[in-house]
Design an enzyme around this catalytic site. Structure first.
Site, PDB file in Angstrom:
ATOM      1  N   GLY A  40       4.930  10.908  -2.055  1.00 31.61           N
ATOM      2  CA  GLY A  40       5.461  11.835  -1.060  1.00 31.61           C
ATOM      3  C   GLY A  40       6.265  11.154   0.026  1.00 31.61           C
ATOM      4  N   ASP A  79      -3.890  -3.293  -4.052  1.00 30.48           N
ATOM      5  CA  ASP A  79      -4.569  -2.770  -2.869  1.00 30.48           C
ATOM      6  C   ASP A  79      -3.638  -2.935  -1.667  1.00 30.48           C
ATOM      7  OD1 ASP A  79      -6.148  -2.234  -0.680  1.00 30.48           O
ATOM      8  OD2 ASP A  79      -7.847  -3.439  -1.346  1.00 30.48           O
ATOM      9  N   LYS A 111      -6.041   8.806  10.355  1.00 30.30           N
ATOM     10  CA  LYS A 111      -6.923   9.945  10.108  1.00 30.30           C
ATOM     11  C   LYS A 111      -7.914  10.054  11.266  1.00 30.30           C
ATOM     12  CE  LYS A 111      -4.717  10.108   6.287  1.00 30.30           C
ATOM     13  NZ  LYS A 111      -3.612  11.067   6.093  1.00 30.30           N
TER      14      LYS A 111
END
Length: 358
Positions: A223, A259, A305
């Site tokens: 995205g 990662d 977050k």
């Protein structure tokens, strides 16, 4: 004006309230907060009339994390008569002269959206009355104050004004972006809005230009990579998960199955670093700090977050810690900005520029 009206995401009234209380106290302006959960707005009522005008001018909207838009407002107008809502509004706006624009709005809640059609219809006669009375210029003028009328309930509204140089260009502070049909996920809108919000329009061609090299940490399915690719950049997409086939076919994306916390760019010619990983915000911040200390990018956009509690305090602490870490590592010239964007959910977007030109 005695009130400062602030739009925010529904459910984030507490964070918006804590922030405006803190910022008003820095200016030694007293007052108290009035808000309810899920209202989609916060009222900071000043102890002294006129102080809201000062707040609306001196507190830069872009410096507030949780407010989308703000304006200085009069006391709440209640029980506006259905046969004549305009007259009480005109009386409340009597001291606002030669404004450049009128916005009749509602908070961004499901309940308030039911009043959207009314607001559009009501704007036409109200605009004409304001023009005839001299409250509003005959032609829109982007350098003049903006009149706001926000219906928080049927027949109930806050009215006031914002300064054009300290106001969102969008009604209610909400940009309307279209989801591209070939974008891999809706998260693409977050980075699109971030570029629009943090990068001045006149600088986007230079700072978001074709041929730049970028890294997207936690890229799957692509995205955020999509926004970089559509601007002509070459992207190192780092994620153990699969990438969108359409993006890979552009030839502009190299997928590193790794990662994101351990990846090191093979070439140190990265301009943009972007990151939208579901991880503890402090850990993401530390990762960005490490990249900055190593000089692996020039500009970065990343999401943090948010926890369920003390969100304003936690974000503030993370940003303050980041600034301290950069300074301690001899990075003196940098800029950190943070915003709870419209397309963000339980997260905020942070922009970090190393050696900014302004």
């Amino acid at each position: 004006m005695i009130n400062l009206f602030l739009y925010c995401r529904s459910g984030y009234e507490k964070e918006c309230a804590a922030e405006i209380q803190h910022r008003a106290a820095e200016l030694e302006i007293g007052g108290f907060v009035k808000t309810n959960k899920k209202d989609g707005y916060v009222i900071f009522q000043c102890f002294q009339a006129g102080d809201a005008n000062i707040l609306a001018q001196k507190i830069k909207l872009d410096s507030l994390i949780f407010a989308r838009q703000m304006f200085a407002a009069k006391e709440l107008l209640k029980n506006l008569p259905e046969h004549d809502r305009i007259t009480p509004i005109m009386e409340a706006l009597s001291d606002v002269r030669n404004a450049g624009e009128l916005r009749v709005e509602t908070p961004d809640t499901n309940e308030a959206k039911e009043r959207t059609a009314f607001c559009r219809k009501f704007t036409v006669p109200l605009r004409q009355k304001l023009k005839n009375a001299g409250n509003l210029l005959k032609k829109e003028n982007s350098s003049r104050p903006i009149i706001h009328v926000c219906f928080v309930a049927s027949g109930t509204a806050y009215v006031g004004f914002s300064f054009s140089n300290n106001s969102s260009p969008y009604p209610m502070g909400i940009p309307r972006l279209k989801m591209a049909s070939d974008a891999p996920s809706r998260s693409t809108l977050k980075l699109d809005e971030a570029f629009i919000h943090f990068i001045p329009e006149e600088e986007q061609e230079q700072r978001l230009s074709s041929g730049m090299n970028a890294v997207d940490l936690g890229a799957c399915p692509g995205g955020w990579t999509y926004q970089l690719v559509r601007r002509g950049m070459f992207v190192a997409a780092v994620d153990n998960g699969p990438m969108d086939e359409g993006l890979m076919e552009t030839g502009q994306v190299k997928h590193y199955q790794a990662d994101g916390f351990r990846f090191e760019p093979p070439r140190k010619n990265i301009y943009w670093l972007v990151c939208d990983m579901i991880e503890k915000p402090s850990r993401v911040a530390e990762l960005i700090e490490a990249w900055a200390i190593n000089g692996w990018f020039k500009e970065a956009m990343f999401n943090l977050k948010l926890p369920m509690k003390s969100r304003y305090q936690d974000v503030s602490t993370i940003l303050e810690t980041m600034a301290t870490v950069l300074e301690e590592n001899e990075i003196k010239n940098f800029s950190i900005k943070c915003k709870h964007l419209y397309h963000d959910r339980d997260e905020v977007t942070v922009y970090l520029s190393l050696n900014p030109t302004q």
